[in-house]
Design a protein around this motif. Structure first.
Motif, mmCIF file in Angstrom:
data_model
loop_
_atom_site.group_PDB
_atom_site.id
_atom_site.type_symbol
_atom_site.label_atom_id
_atom_site.label_comp_id
_atom_site.label_asym_id
_atom_site.label_seq_id
_atom_site.Cartn_x
_atom_site.Cartn_y
_atom_site.Cartn_z
ATOM 1 N N ILE A 198 115.176 47.231 -81.872
ATOM 2 C CA ILE A 198 116.153 47.573 -80.845
ATOM 3 C C ILE A 198 116.897 46.325 -80.385
ATOM 4 O O ILE A 198 117.751 46.396 -79.512
ATOM 5 C CB ILE A 198 115.482 48.275 -79.647
ATOM 6 N N TRP A 199 116.538 45.172 -80.961
ATOM 7 C CA TRP A 199 117.254 43.919 -80.719
ATOM 8 C C TRP A 199 118.169 43.694 -81.927
ATOM 9 O O TRP A 199 117.986 44.318 -82.980
ATOM 10 C CB TRP A 199 116.257 42.767 -80.566
ATOM 11 N N PRO A 200 119.146 42.810 -81.849
ATOM 12 C CA PRO A 200 120.068 42.613 -82.978
ATOM 13 C C PRO A 200 119.374 42.032 -84.205
ATOM 14 O O PRO A 200 118.624 41.072 -84.112
ATOM 15 C CB PRO A 200 121.098 41.623 -82.417
ATOM 16 N N GLN A 201 119.616 42.655 -85.368
ATOM 17 C CA GLN A 201 119.141 42.138 -86.650
ATOM 18 C C GLN A 201 120.224 42.357 -87.696
ATOM 19 O O GLN A 201 121.169 43.097 -87.486
ATOM 20 C CB GLN A 201 117.832 42.815 -87.076
ATOM 21 N N GLY A 202 120.061 41.711 -88.855
ATOM 22 C CA GLY A 202 121.046 41.833 -89.915
ATOM 23 C C GLY A 202 122.334 41.121 -89.580
ATOM 24 O O GLY A 202 123.429 41.591 -89.920
ATOM 25 N N LEU A 203 122.224 39.949 -88.910
ATOM 26 C CA LEU A 203 123.406 39.217 -88.440
ATOM 27 C C LEU A 203 123.491 37.838 -89.092
ATOM 28 O O LEU A 203 122.483 37.286 -89.526
ATOM 29 C CB LEU A 203 123.334 39.050 -86.921
ATOM 30 N N PRO A 204 124.688 37.266 -89.132
ATOM 31 C CA PRO A 204 124.806 35.880 -89.601
ATOM 32 C C PRO A 204 124.054 34.939 -88.666
ATOM 33 O O PRO A 204 123.803 35.250 -87.498
ATOM 34 C CB PRO A 204 126.321 35.612 -89.546
ATOM 35 N N MET A 282 124.629 46.148 -94.719
ATOM 36 C CA MET A 282 125.761 45.338 -95.137
ATOM 37 C C MET A 282 127.065 45.954 -94.641
ATOM 38 O O MET A 282 127.445 47.036 -95.084
ATOM 39 C CB MET A 282 125.798 45.239 -96.667
ATOM 40 N N PRO A 283 127.753 45.311 -93.736
ATOM 41 C CA PRO A 283 129.004 45.863 -93.214
ATOM 42 C C PRO A 283 130.001 46.133 -94.330
ATOM 43 O O PRO A 283 130.252 45.286 -95.181
ATOM 44 C CB PRO A 283 129.512 44.764 -92.269
ATOM 45 N N ASN A 284 130.521 47.365 -94.354
ATOM 46 C CA ASN A 284 131.541 47.762 -95.341
ATOM 47 C C ASN A 284 131.076 47.560 -96.780
ATOM 48 O O ASN A 284 131.879 47.313 -97.686
ATOM 49 C CB ASN A 284 132.839 46.977 -95.106
ATOM 50 N N GLY A 285 129.774 47.660 -97.015
ATOM 51 C CA GLY A 285 129.260 47.504 -98.360
ATOM 52 C C GLY A 285 129.209 46.064 -98.846
ATOM 53 O O GLY A 285 128.901 45.806 -100.004
ATOM 54 N N ASP A 286 129.531 45.112 -97.987
ATOM 55 C CA ASP A 286 129.498 43.701 -98.367
ATOM 56 C C ASP A 286 128.065 43.288 -98.668
ATOM 57 O O ASP A 286 127.164 43.477 -97.856
ATOM 58 C CB ASP A 286 130.063 42.863 -97.212
ATOM 59 N N GLU A 287 127.825 42.705 -99.841
ATOM 60 C CA GLU A 287 126.481 42.313 -100.215
ATOM 61 C C GLU A 287 126.170 40.875 -99.839
ATOM 62 O O GLU A 287 125.234 40.274 -100.369
ATOM 63 C CB GLU A 287 126.253 42.556 -101.710
ATOM 64 N N ALA A 288 126.938 40.292 -98.925
ATOM 65 C CA ALA A 288 126.589 38.962 -98.408
ATOM 66 C C ALA A 288 125.239 39.065 -97.716
ATOM 67 O O ALA A 288 124.938 40.038 -97.045
ATOM 68 C CB ALA A 288 127.657 38.491 -97.437
ATOM 69 N N LYS A 289 124.424 38.042 -97.872
ATOM 70 C CA LYS A 289 123.063 38.110 -97.350
ATOM 71 C C LYS A 289 122.888 37.132 -96.200
ATOM 72 O O LYS A 289 123.504 36.088 -96.165
ATOM 73 C CB LYS A 289 122.062 37.813 -98.472
ATOM 74 N N TYR A 290 122.030 37.493 -95.285
ATOM 75 C CA TYR A 290 121.750 36.661 -94.123
ATOM 76 C C TYR A 290 120.276 36.263 -94.171
ATOM 77 O O TYR A 290 119.428 36.900 -93.538
ATOM 78 C CB TYR A 290 122.067 37.421 -92.845
ATOM 79 N N PRO A 291 119.935 35.233 -94.930
ATOM 80 C CA PRO A 291 118.522 34.924 -95.178
ATOM 81 C C PRO A 291 117.749 34.409 -93.978
ATOM 82 O O PRO A 291 116.529 34.339 -94.030
ATOM 83 C CB PRO A 291 118.599 33.849 -96.276
ATOM 84 N N GLU A 292 118.415 34.028 -92.888
ATOM 85 C CA GLU A 292 117.697 33.509 -91.719
ATOM 86 C C GLU A 292 117.110 34.614 -90.846
ATOM 87 O O GLU A 292 116.280 34.351 -89.976
ATOM 88 C CB GLU A 292 118.623 32.628 -90.877
ATOM 89 N N GLY A 293 117.567 35.844 -91.054
ATOM 90 C CA GLY A 293 117.108 36.933 -90.200
ATOM 91 C C GLY A 293 116.584 38.104 -90.997
ATOM 92 O O GLY A 293 116.599 38.123 -92.233
ATOM 93 N N PHE A 294 116.103 39.099 -90.286
ATOM 94 C CA PHE A 294 115.617 40.327 -90.900
ATOM 95 C C PHE A 294 116.729 41.369 -90.919
ATOM 96 O O PHE A 294 117.649 41.320 -90.112
ATOM 97 C CB PHE A 294 114.399 40.849 -90.126
ATOM 98 N N ALA A 296 118.701 45.071 -90.576
ATOM 99 C CA ALA A 296 118.753 46.070 -89.505
ATOM 100 C C ALA A 296 117.835 47.238 -89.792
ATOM 101 O O ALA A 296 117.428 47.959 -88.873
ATOM 102 C CB ALA A 296 120.190 46.560 -89.332
ATOM 103 N N ALA A 297 117.489 47.441 -91.051
ATOM 104 C CA ALA A 297 116.578 48.519 -91.432
ATOM 105 C C ALA A 297 115.994 48.182 -92.804
ATOM 106 O O ALA A 297 116.611 47.476 -93.598
ATOM 107 C CB ALA A 297 117.305 49.863 -91.486
ATOM 108 N N SER A 298 114.809 48.695 -93.075
ATOM 109 C CA SER A 298 114.189 48.455 -94.377
ATOM 110 C C SER A 298 113.186 49.552 -94.687
ATOM 111 O O SER A 298 112.749 50.301 -93.801
ATOM 112 C CB SER A 298 113.494 47.091 -94.410
ATOM 113 N N GLN A 299 112.836 49.629 -95.959
ATOM 114 C CA GLN A 299 111.843 50.586 -96.441
ATOM 115 C C GLN A 299 110.854 49.804 -97.311
ATOM 116 O O GLN A 299 111.248 49.105 -98.237
ATOM 117 C CB GLN A 299 112.539 51.672 -97.256
ATOM 118 N N ILE A 300 109.568 49.905 -96.974
ATOM 119 C CA ILE A 300 108.516 49.171 -97.668
ATOM 120 C C ILE A 300 107.494 50.168 -98.208
ATOM 121 O O ILE A 300 107.124 51.124 -97.519
ATOM 122 C CB ILE A 300 107.793 48.191 -96.709
#
Length: 478
Positions: A198-204, A282-294, A296-300
């Motif tokens: 509920i905090w910001p993730q998936g950000l630069p 990924m905003p607008n399908g952009d596959e740029a990656k933000y390796p410093e953070g987690f 916004a959603a994931s499936q494990i």
């Protein structure tokens, strides 16, 4: 890809008994007058982390008449204000290393409630001095640390407890009794989900220059992490989303949501882990990656060999509002789990669902609960609650008292959770070999093979950098 509505509510599930009831559970050996506890019957606690969750933890410990809060430590004086007012006699420090050096003869136990990256450093320092430790979840930041902490608790013979309060709940014990009675047969699949983060993730990575607040010692706040400039994107709220300090949604909620999985089923370490990231990260399908953070959603997906040799169990984790497929037995309009998520156990004879913290175990379809005789209570309950259970165990001494989440249990459990994060971070590596996911809404899937005995990924060596991090000088652990 199914999404459920996010919410920010988090119920205070495990409530301690009242002060009077707590006193009844832990009557002093020598009563020298009404409400008086002899000094020899006092547990002197130091709080490492006195604001935020630390403030709440200390308040719960102080509900016991046997507890004396003798020292407080926090790198942020403003965040510690309320605790310092509540415990005016407690000596205050900013550096827990200084506090332990000066107070080692005055304290019996430590409560550790800091950002995740400091958990192991502080807890190990306390245990090496022979102090009992209550450490907030997740137990630590890295897999390597999980092993060390479990070994240290045994080596130094100290009473320990991880702060996953649901581990002391009636709900998870009832779920265990239902499972052990054979109600749903042999479980082969478990699906776990949460609305976190509920905090910001998936950000630069945050940028910009900011003045460090005068009440904050930023260098101490960073702890073992490499030095970076202060940014309000990290402290005090959103540090969980950055891998230098936190462990994301898994670190926040899997210690609650997956705890019933480990208490009910015959599993310990996984052999395989898969990770998929949805395109919504990924905003607008952009596959740029933000390796410093987690993300916004994931499936494990984790594969566990059963300890009894009867095959494997697949445990799946969904965060960021993702949901597993809805079970056919769910009635129209019936909520799937609780407000924060839940866990679905799928067995050879039926299905059982629990809410967050193992709350409200029930068979599916839910009408079966009215038609089924529940098994008798065979497991001891914890009426005093998670916090006072640890206090009582500390007073009884190592080997005499019992806790629900001692580090010997919490270490392997946390390791499994952190393997999920290892997969997330490996997904981001340039050389990761992702295969096309069956679901078009996902960007690709990575599969890693885990050698638990040697703590190594065997099919992608680059992933092993996330088993143990580098520590700044002055913060190394052993």
């Amino acid at each position: 890809m199914t999404v459920f509505k996010k919410g920010v509510s988090r119920r205070n599930f495990v409530k301690n008994t009242s002060l009077a009831a707590g006193a009844a559970m832990i009557v002093p050996r020598h009563v020298l007058g009404r409400g008086y506890v002899a000094p020899s019957d006092t547990l002197n606690i130091a709080g490492i982390g006195a604001g935020g969750k630390g403030k709440d933890d200390l308040k719960h410990f102080a509900e016991s008449p046997k507890v004396n809060i003798v020292a407080l430590c926090d790198v942020d004086e403003k965040r510690a204000e309320e605790s310092r007012k509540r415990f005016p006699k407690a000596r205050f420090y900013k550096d827990f290393r200084e506090m332990l050096a000066k107070e080692k003869n005055n304290i019996d136990a430590c409560s550790v409630s800091t950002p995740d990256n400091v958990h192991a450093v502080a807890s190990l320092a306390a245990m090496q001095l022979g102090k009992h430790v209550y450490c907030q979840k997740p137990l630590c930041h890295d897999i390597y640390e999980a092993r060390l902490m479990a070994e240290a608790a045994k080596k130094y013979k100290v009473v320990t407890q991880m702060g996953n309060q649901g581990g002391s709940s009636d709900g998870v014990r009832q779920a265990k009794e239902m499972y052990d009675s054979g109600m749903i047969g042999q479980v082969h699949t478990v699906q776990v989900w949460t609305n976190r983060p509920i905090w910001p993730q998936g950000l630069p990575t945050p940028t910009g220059k900011f003045e460090v607040p005068k009440e904050l010692d930023w260098n101490l706040w960073l702890g073992p992490a490499k030095y970076i400039d202060y940014n309000p994107a990290y402290h005090p709220w959103s540090w969980r989303g950055w891998n230098a300090f936190g462990t994301g949604a898994l670190g926040d909620m899997a210690c609650h949501m997956m705890d019933p999985v480990f208490r009910l089923l015959p599993i310990d370490f996984p052999t395989e882990v898969e990770c998929s990231i949805p395109t919504s990260w990924m905003p607008n399908g952009d596959e740029a990656k933000y390796p410093e953070g987690f993300p916004a959603a994931s499936q494990i997906h984790l594969k566990y060999p059963r300890k009894d040799g009867k095959g494997d169990i697949r445990v799946s984790w969904y965060d960021g509002g993702l949901l597993p497929p809805l079970p056919d037995e769910l009635m129209p309009g019936e909520q799937f789990g609780g407000d924060d998520g839940g866990a679905l156990f799928i067995g050879t004879k039926g299905k059982m669902i629990v809410d967050c913290y193992g709350e409200r175990p029930r068979l599916l379809p839910s009408k079966l609960m009215a038609q089924t005789t529940l098994p008798p209570k065979t497991l001891p309950r914890v009426p005093e609650g998670h916090y006072l259970q640890w206090v009582n165990a500390c007073m009884a001494g190592y080997g005499n008292g019992t806790t629900s989440s001692p580090f010997e249990y919490a270490g392997p459990f946390t390791e499994s959770i952190l393997i999920g994060n290892l997969a997330i971070r490996s997904w981001n590596l340039p050389n990761s070999k992702k295969v096309k996911d069956d679901d078009a809404d996902y960007l690709g899937r990575i599969k890693l093979l885990w050698d638990a005995k040697n703590m190594r990924i065997t099919n992608f060596d680059e992933a092993n950098q996330f088993v143990k991090r580098e520590y700044r000088e002055g913060w190394k652990i052993s």
